[in-house]
Design an enzyme around this catalytic site. Sequence first.
Site, PDB file in Angstrom:
ATOM      1  N   GLY A  11      46.619  65.888 -36.516  1.00 23.14           N
ATOM      2  CA  GLY A  11      47.700  65.019 -36.049  1.00 23.14           C
ATOM      3  C   GLY A  11      47.177  63.756 -35.380  1.00 23.14           C
ATOM      4  O   GLY A  11      46.059  63.712 -34.868  1.00 23.14           O
ATOM      5  N   ARG A  24      52.462  60.593 -29.452  1.00 26.60           N
ATOM      6  CA  ARG A  24      52.928  60.452 -28.078  1.00 26.60           C
ATOM      7  C   ARG A  24      51.834  59.970 -27.122  1.00 26.60           C
ATOM      8  O   ARG A  24      52.108  59.601 -25.993  1.00 26.60           O
ATOM      9  CB  ARG A  24      53.526  61.792 -27.600  1.00 26.60           C
ATOM     10  N   GLY A  83      52.931  68.765 -41.101  1.00 22.44           N
ATOM     11  CA  GLY A  83      53.290  69.855 -40.207  1.00 22.44           C
ATOM     12  C   GLY A  83      52.190  70.898 -40.086  1.00 22.44           C
ATOM     13  O   GLY A  83      51.270  70.956 -40.900  1.00 22.44           O
ATOM     14  N   ASP A 110      44.397  70.546 -29.109  1.00 24.36           N
ATOM     15  CA  ASP A 110      44.798  69.768 -27.929  1.00 24.36           C
ATOM     16  C   ASP A 110      45.055  70.626 -26.691  1.00 24.36           C
ATOM     17  O   ASP A 110      45.812  70.240 -25.819  1.00 24.36           O
ATOM     18  CB  ASP A 110      46.038  68.926 -28.267  1.00 24.36           C
ATOM     19  N   TYR A 139      12.952  45.132  -8.961  1.00 24.43           N
ATOM     20  CA  TYR A 139      13.205  45.618 -10.318  1.00 24.43           C
ATOM     21  C   TYR A 139      11.901  46.164 -10.871  1.00 24.43           C
ATOM     22  O   TYR A 139      10.899  45.435 -10.942  1.00 24.43           O
ATOM     23  CB  TYR A 139      13.731  44.507 -11.233  1.00 24.43           C
ATOM     24  N   ASN A 175       9.115  42.368 -17.501  1.00 26.20           N
ATOM     25  CA  ASN A 175       8.745  43.213 -18.638  1.00 26.20           C
ATOM     26  C   ASN A 175       9.203  42.643 -19.974  1.00 26.20           C
ATOM     27  O   ASN A 175       8.844  43.141 -21.018  1.00 26.20           O
ATOM     28  CB  ASN A 175       9.319  44.624 -18.466  1.00 26.20           C
ATOM     29  N   ALA A 229       1.327  38.634  -0.919  1.00 33.14           N
ATOM     30  CA  ALA A 229       2.764  38.356  -1.051  1.00 33.14           C
ATOM     31  C   ALA A 229       2.993  37.068  -1.833  1.00 33.14           C
ATOM     32  O   ALA A 229       2.207  36.128  -1.748  1.00 33.14           O
ATOM     33  CB  ALA A 229       3.405  38.252   0.327  1.00 33.14           C
TER      34      ALA A 229
END
Length: 458
Positions: A12, A16, A79, A104, A367, A387, A424
């Site tokens: 089906g 709905r 059906g 369902d 990162y 990267n 740094a």
Amino acid sequence: MPSLAVLVLAAGQGTRMRSHLPKVLHELAGWPLLQHVLHAVAPLNPERIVIVVGHKAELVEAALDSADIVWVKQPEQKGTGHAVLCALPALEGFEGDLLILNGDTPLVESETLRTFIGHHRREERGLSVLSMTMDPPTGYGRVVRDAAGGLLEVVEEKDADSRTQKITEVNSGMYCVSTQHISQWLGQVTNDNAQGEYYLPDIIPMAVAAGVGAAYHHKDSLSLAGVNNRMQLSRLEKVFRDRKVEQLMASGVTFIDPDSCWLAPDVEVGQDTVIFPHVLLGVGVSIGEGCRVGPFCEISRSRLGEGSVVRAFCHLDGATSMGPNEIGPYARLRVGSHLAPKAKVGNFCELKKAIIGEGSKVNHLSYVGDTVMGANVNVGAGTITCNYDGVNKHKTTIGDGVFIGSGTQLVAPVTLADGVVIGAGSAITKSVAADSLALTRAPQRVVPSWSTHKKKPA
Ligand code: UD1
Ligand code: CA
């Protein structure tokens, strides 16, 4: 013991639901509805599983890809009776009991099905239907019984008179039927009804007339409920969540505010772990004992080892923390992130395909991607592994005991051997030998009295 085959009706559209997606692919707790049904069926060890698909059949088959399933097409949805008819060729040669389910009904449980099949066999029925009480019974087929309580028929809501509409015992859409009868009964079903469909429940009066039809009432109606619209889907989602949380709590897990959490069906959580409010644990999550998951975290496809702490607002997908580890707050661990014991990842850090060695720390605003890092490394604030060159991804290798100063860029491919110190603010483009200091830093220029000179009012 007679053999068992399972037939699931899933052709089906689910009008709905008002969706482009076939109804059985709508997800409850991260699994398609149909997958929940198949999960309940698996422990019954059926000889065959046949699924009838129609509307967007390719999508359904692709989503539930499994070698054990026989897929049958119902080209036009005429059906539920017609759907079963379409499946009969796939059941050729099978003799035994056929369990018919709808695709369902996501909360159906193996135990309920096992008991139902047990009744059917013990009482030597030809057709058994599983019923439940729904009040209001809106949308369901009503189970009509005679004065003595014997089963007569199931009448669809649209075909029911006002008296029948008031009946609260309804058809769950789950049946057990002996294959010897089914094709003969189905052959007599017509589409002479309000919806112009071939109704499977129309075989019920035939079984009753033959003295082999019965309805078994199941108390827990929620576990048999079908999803026809999005309201019902969200209600069942809640029921599912409550049941899952209850199970975990019973096994020793604390949820501070279970109502605000969301869990996939396969989530595992160890004893004495505490889950704070507003946590989402998606598919493929396993959390060890004695962990803490802080508020507003989303975790999927990940493993947290014993004693790990995930602070607020973290996002983990495809990550492994061997435990004990500290993660976050505000950390994002993407696929292939791996934390060895005692590694730490702090606030506003992103990891992807990164192995962080034992005791190493990536604590602030970094990162780290496509990286293998040894033990006891200290990664300074704002360090970035560069990267990606716009075409390819490259690898960064960092040895044991490396110290990386803040604001460093490691331009991959690059290797920092054991004991290296990076000053740094460096941009490192060449590999550095063990125990060396490397830094790339433009000399500082100082212009005295610059601001007084430059910034005089005009
Ligand atoms: C059906 C039953 C109703 C029962 C209810 C339980 C019929 C006529 N009615 O109604 O008595 O109370 O289930 O939930 O059976 N399907 C097909 N092919 C079709 C039509 C449907 O495969 O041609 C499948 C659907 O994908 C679905 C299942 O059958 O998984 C049930 O169909 P649905 O339209 O939801 O039936 P209901 O109206 O709910
Ligand atoms: Ca239905």
